[in-house]
Design an enzyme around this catalytic site. Structure first.
Site, PDB file in Angstrom:
ATOM      1  N   ASP A 116       1.464  -1.552  -0.088  1.00 51.23           N
ATOM      2  CA  ASP A 116      -0.409  -0.120   0.155  1.00 51.23           C
ATOM      3  C   ASP A 116       0.810   1.287   0.285  1.00 51.23           C
ATOM      4  O   ASP A 116       0.752   2.254   0.682  1.00 51.23           O
ATOM      5  CB  ASP A 116      -1.330  -0.162   1.383  1.00 51.23           C
ATOM      6  CG  ASP A 116      -1.654  -1.784   1.108  1.00 51.23           C
ATOM      7  OD1 ASP A 116      -2.123  -2.150   0.331  1.00 51.23           O
ATOM      8  OD2 ASP A 116      -1.512  -1.867   2.836  1.00 51.23           O
ATOM      9  N   GLU A 133     -11.313  -1.752  -3.454  1.00 53.37           N
ATOM     10  CA  GLU A 133     -10.814  -0.934  -2.487  1.00 53.37           C
ATOM     11  C   GLU A 133      -9.299  -0.168  -3.230  1.00 53.37           C
ATOM     12  O   GLU A 133      -8.950  -0.283  -4.531  1.00 53.37           O
ATOM     13  CB  GLU A 133     -10.362  -1.897  -1.277  1.00 53.37           C
ATOM     14  CG  GLU A 133      -9.440  -2.911  -1.990  1.00 53.37           C
ATOM     15  CD  GLU A 133      -9.139  -3.685  -1.289  1.00 53.37           C
ATOM     16  OE1 GLU A 133      -9.628  -4.407   0.406  1.00 53.37           O
ATOM     17  OE2 GLU A 133      -7.929  -4.255  -1.546  1.00 53.37           O
TER      18      GLU A 133
END
Length: 311
Positions: free
Chosen positions: A10, A190
Site C-alpha cells: 500500500d 478498494e
C-alpha cells in the site's frame, strides 16, 4: 522486476515543495512510519522514522493498514485503517494530525472519521482505504466499505468533506464489483487513488482478493461534472494493470500517484514477485513497492505499462 522499496504494501508518497514523504503498511501491521528525501530514488535508502504505534488494547490495537498523508488547510493528516486486537476485522478509518514538521513534530490522534448528520451507514461497517482529493475548491473523501450480509461486498463510496475528518454529505456508492475480474475469491473494490490530468479526474482502485488475481481498475470523470453523481463517472471494462508472470509481477495494486521531479506522473503500486502464497496471505510480507511512469494514449487517457517501470 526489481522492487523500489521492499516489504512496503500500500505505498504512498506525497511531494511538498522539493521534499518527498513516503509511507506504507508496516510488515507486521503495528506502526506508521515516514521516510523523507529530495527525490524519489533517495527514499529506499532514507531513514524510516516511526511516528505512531498501535495501542495495546481497544481502538487502534489490531491491524494498522494503508496510511496516506495529505496536506489540507495548513496541516498534515494521515488517514489509516485500524482494527481492535479483540476483533481484528472491526476495521475503521482513523486519522492523525501534525501542524508542524512531519518528521520532527507531534502527530495527534483524531480518532475515527465521522459521518455526516443523518448518515447511518458510513464507517459503521468494515471500512478502510480513505483517500482525499480536491476539485473546484471542495475536498472529497473516497473509501472502501463492505455492505451486505455474511462476508459483504466491498464498494467504493464518496462524500464531500466538511472538515478533514468529518463528512459534509451522506455517502454515495460510486462503484461496486460488477465485473468478473473484480470477483475472484472476494467481491472487492478498494484502495482508491486519484490522478488529475487534462481536465479529467481519474480514479484507480484495486479489485478481487489480494493474491495474483489482485488487479487495478479505473473510473474517470470530467472536472466540471459533479463527483458525487455516479452517472458522472465512466468505468473501464477491463483492468488497467494486472499480473504479468514474465516480469514476475503478481497481484499489482493498491496504488497511489505522485509527481516526479520533472513533473511527470508516477504510479506507486505493490506486487509480489511470486504467484503461490504459503499459508495466510496476511502473514506474507513480500508485497514490495514499485514505481511506474504513467504515459498517455492518443485520447489522453492514462496508460500503466510495466515496460515503464522505474527502479
Amino acid at each position: 522486476m526489481t522492487p523500489w522499496i521492499k516489504h512496503s504494501a500500500d505505498p504512498y508518497a506525497v511531494k511538498s515543495g522539493d521534499t518527498y514523504y513516503f509511507t506504507a503498511t508496516a510488515p507486521n501491521y503495528d506502526y506508521i512510519s515516514l521516510r523523507m528525501g529530495n527525490d524519489l530514488m533517495s527514499l529506499p535508502e532514507a531513514e524510516e522514522k516511526i511516528i505512531w504505534r498501535k495501542h495495546p488494547s481497544g481502538e487502534m490495537s489490531g491491524y494498522i493498514w494503508a496510511p496516506e498523508m495529505h496536506y489540507i488547510d495548513g496541516a498534515w493528516y494521515i488517514y489509516f485503517a485500524a482494527s481492535r486486537a479483540d476483533n481484528v476485522w472491526h476495521i475503521r478509518p482513523h486519522a492523525l494530525k501534525c501542524e508542524g514538521d512531519p518528521m520532527k513534530d507531534e502527530w495527534v490522534e483524531l480518532g475515527r472519521l465521522q459521518a455526516a448528520k443523518g448518515d447511518g451507514f458510513s464507517f459503521h461497517s468494515f471500512s478502510l482505504d480513505a483517500t482525499v482529493f480536491e476539485n473546484k475548491g471542495k475536498h472529497y473523501l473516497i473509501w472502501a466499505e463492505k455492505i451486505g450480509v455474511w462476508k459483504g461486498i466491498s464498494n467504493l463510496c464518496i462524500a464531500e468533506l466538511e472538515t478533514p475528518t468529518k463528512l459534509r454529505t451522506k455517502q454515495v456508492i460510486l462503484s461496486t464489483p460488477c465485473y468478473d475480474w473484480e470477483r475472484v475469491d472476494e467481491w472487492v473494490e478498494e484502495g482508491p487513488a486519484v490522478l488529475k490530468h487534462g481536465g479529467k479526474i481519474y480514479l484507480t482502485y484495486s479489485a478481487s482478493a489480494t493474491g495474483a488475481c489482485y488487479a487495478m481498475g479505473m473510473l474517470s470523470c470530467d472536472e466540471d461534472a459533479d463527483p458525487l453523481d455516479p452517472q458522472s463517472w465512466t468505468k473501464e471494462r477491463q483492468p488497467v494493470l494486472k499480473t504479468d508472470p514474465e516480469r514476475e509481477v503478481f497481484g499489482p495494486g493498491h496504488n497511489s500517484f505522485v509527481k516526479a521531479e520533472d513533473g511527470s506522473d508516477i504510479c506507486l503500486f505493490h506486487a509480489r514477485d511470486f504467484e503461490k502464497i504459503e499459508g495466510d496471505p496476511l502473514d506474507d510480507i513480500n508485497r514490495h513497492a514499485h514505481l511506474l511512469k504513467v504515459t498517455y494514449d492518443e485520447n489522453d487517457k492514462p496508460v500503466f505499462d510495466l515496460k515503464n517501470a522505474l527502479g
